[in-house]
Design an enzyme around this catalytic site. Structure first.
Site, short mmCIF file in Angstrom:
data_model
loop_
_atom_site.label_atom_id
_atom_site.label_comp_id
_atom_site.label_asym_id
_atom_site.label_seq_id
_atom_site.Cartn_x
_atom_site.Cartn_y
_atom_site.Cartn_z
N GLY A 186 46.38 17.84 39.73
CA GLY A 186 45.39 18.72 39.13
C GLY A 186 45.79 19.15 37.73
O GLY A 186 46.94 19.01 37.31
N GLY B 215 46.87 21.27 34.63
CA GLY B 215 47.71 22.43 34.37
C GLY B 215 48.74 22.75 35.42
O GLY B 215 49.29 23.85 35.44
N HIS C 72 52.27 10.34 37.37
CA HIS C 72 51.03 10.15 36.60
C HIS C 72 51.04 11.03 35.35
O HIS C 72 50.68 10.57 34.26
CB HIS C 72 49.82 10.47 37.49
CG HIS C 72 48.52 10.21 36.84
ND1 HIS C 72 47.65 11.22 36.50
CD2 HIS C 72 47.92 9.05 36.47
CE1 HIS C 72 46.57 10.70 35.95
NE2 HIS C 72 46.71 9.38 35.92
N ASP D 88 46.11 5.49 35.58
CA ASP D 88 45.19 5.91 36.63
C ASP D 88 45.24 4.96 37.83
O ASP D 88 45.24 5.39 38.98
CB ASP D 88 43.77 6.03 36.09
CG ASP D 88 43.60 7.19 35.11
OD1 ASP D 88 44.55 7.98 34.93
OD2 ASP D 88 42.51 7.31 34.53
#
Length: 138
Positions: free
Chosen positions: A45, A47, A63, A106
């Site tokens: 997610g 932040g 990632h 991704d």
């Protein structure tokens, strides 16, 4: 209820590669990305950062490190092309170099999440950020 509101706010105005990333994750795992990984562990997610809680969370950590290596475009906003052929993600050959990198980042996280579905732990689905310990830098 508050969590649903937060997730809705996070989704407003999202385009570019985040939507493509979520689509890849769904194609590889069968799980809705925002719902299942949007606040997962310490690294999945926007932040979020911290010592990974499990192998699934480690996929997200790697990632984020992959995105840090990308220069020349915005990994979260700029769109790239890819296709889903024979149940495999194929990044578009005509993507500029930066977006090829983003697509490969991704693709790698989507595959990693699929390969680690067995480590997915519901207790980390909406994990409180204050419980995350500082992680090593990439």
């Amino acid at each position: 209820m508050r969590t649903l509101w937060i997730m809705a706010v996070l989704l407003v105005g999202v385009d570019g590669s985040l939507v493509q990333l979520w689509k890849m994750i769904f194609q590889e795992t069968g799980k809705e990305a925002a719902k299942n990984y949007g606040l997962y562990g310490c690294n999945c997610g926007v932040g979020r950062r911290g010592k990974p809680k499990d192998a699934t969370d480690s996929c997200c950590y790697v990632h984020k490190c992959c995105y840090k290596k990308v220069t020349g475009c915005n990994p979260k906003m700029d769109s790239y092309s890819y296709s889903w052929k024979n149940k495999a993600i194929v990044c578009g050959e005509n993507n500029p170099p930066c977006l090829k990198q983003v697509c490969e980042c991704d693709k790698a996280v989507a595959i990693c999440l699929r390969e680690n579905l067995g480590t997915y732990n519901k207790k980390y689905t909406i994990y409180p950020k204050p419980f995350c310990k500082k992680a090593d830098t990439c």
